[in-house]
Design a protein around this motif. Sequence first.
Motif, mmCIF file in Angstrom:
data_model
loop_
_atom_site.group_PDB
_atom_site.id
_atom_site.type_symbol
_atom_site.label_atom_id
_atom_site.label_comp_id
_atom_site.label_asym_id
_atom_site.label_seq_id
_atom_site.Cartn_x
_atom_site.Cartn_y
_atom_site.Cartn_z
ATOM 1 N N ILE A 190 -73.778 0.652 44.894
ATOM 2 C CA ILE A 190 -74.564 0.970 43.698
ATOM 3 C C ILE A 190 -75.849 1.650 44.165
ATOM 4 O O ILE A 190 -76.631 1.068 44.928
ATOM 5 N N SER A 191 -76.061 2.874 43.723
ATOM 6 C CA SER A 191 -77.234 3.638 44.160
ATOM 7 C C SER A 191 -78.529 3.014 43.639
ATOM 8 O O SER A 191 -78.520 2.254 42.666
ATOM 9 N N ASN A 192 -79.626 3.358 44.280
ATOM 10 C CA ASN A 192 -80.932 2.875 43.821
ATOM 11 C C ASN A 192 -81.213 3.323 42.395
ATOM 12 O O ASN A 192 -81.743 2.552 41.597
ATOM 13 N N SER A 193 -80.856 4.553 42.063
ATOM 14 C CA SER A 193 -81.114 5.041 40.703
ATOM 15 C C SER A 193 -80.269 4.278 39.686
ATOM 16 O O SER A 193 -80.758 3.945 38.596
ATOM 17 N N MET A 194 -79.034 3.970 40.037
ATOM 18 C CA MET A 194 -78.191 3.174 39.135
ATOM 19 C C MET A 194 -78.741 1.756 38.996
ATOM 20 O O MET A 194 -78.776 1.203 37.896
ATOM 21 N N MET A 195 -79.189 1.167 40.102
ATOM 22 C CA MET A 195 -79.764 -0.182 40.056
ATOM 23 C C MET A 195 -81.005 -0.186 39.164
ATOM 24 O O MET A 195 -81.171 -1.089 38.339
ATOM 25 N N LYS A 196 -81.837 0.820 39.277
ATOM 26 C CA LYS A 196 -83.028 0.904 38.424
ATOM 27 C C LYS A 196 -82.638 1.024 36.957
ATOM 28 O O LYS A 196 -83.270 0.412 36.096
ATOM 29 N N LYS A 197 -81.604 1.803 36.666
ATOM 30 C CA LYS A 197 -81.128 1.933 35.287
ATOM 31 C C LYS A 197 -80.648 0.580 34.758
ATOM 32 O O LYS A 197 -80.954 0.195 33.634
ATOM 33 N N LEU A 198 -79.895 -0.152 35.573
ATOM 34 C CA LEU A 198 -79.389 -1.463 35.155
ATOM 35 C C LEU A 198 -80.528 -2.457 34.929
ATOM 36 O O LEU A 198 -80.494 -3.250 33.981
#
Length: 117
Positions: free
Chosen positions: A86-94
């Motif tokens: 899970i990318s950092n950008s995806m983690m931030k979105k979640l």
Amino acid sequence: MDIEQFREFCLTLKGTSEGFPFGEETLVFYVAGKMFALTDVTSFESVNLKCDPGEAIELRERYPAIIPGYHMNKKHWNTIINDGSISNSMMKKLIQDSYDLVFAKLPKKTRESIGDK
């Protein structure tokens, strides 16, 4: 994303506080006293985040590292395994989505006192 990046991002969200209500190892992030994220600080193997029930199922089907919330209401919480998929950008979105869900359920007066996100 490492534990410090996770913590720093969570604390950028308005009205966020942190605590250890379940012992020294479980770091919990709150908005106005309501949980939106938690993780084990010693291992940082996973993160629990609130999620819209429909989206939760879709995310679990799409990403093997996203599973029903461990020790949480599995309808409303996901556990994200920190395996690097899970990318950092995806983690931030979640994280942002989890925060937004909790923020939206706060009383209007509380939301107004916190201000615009």
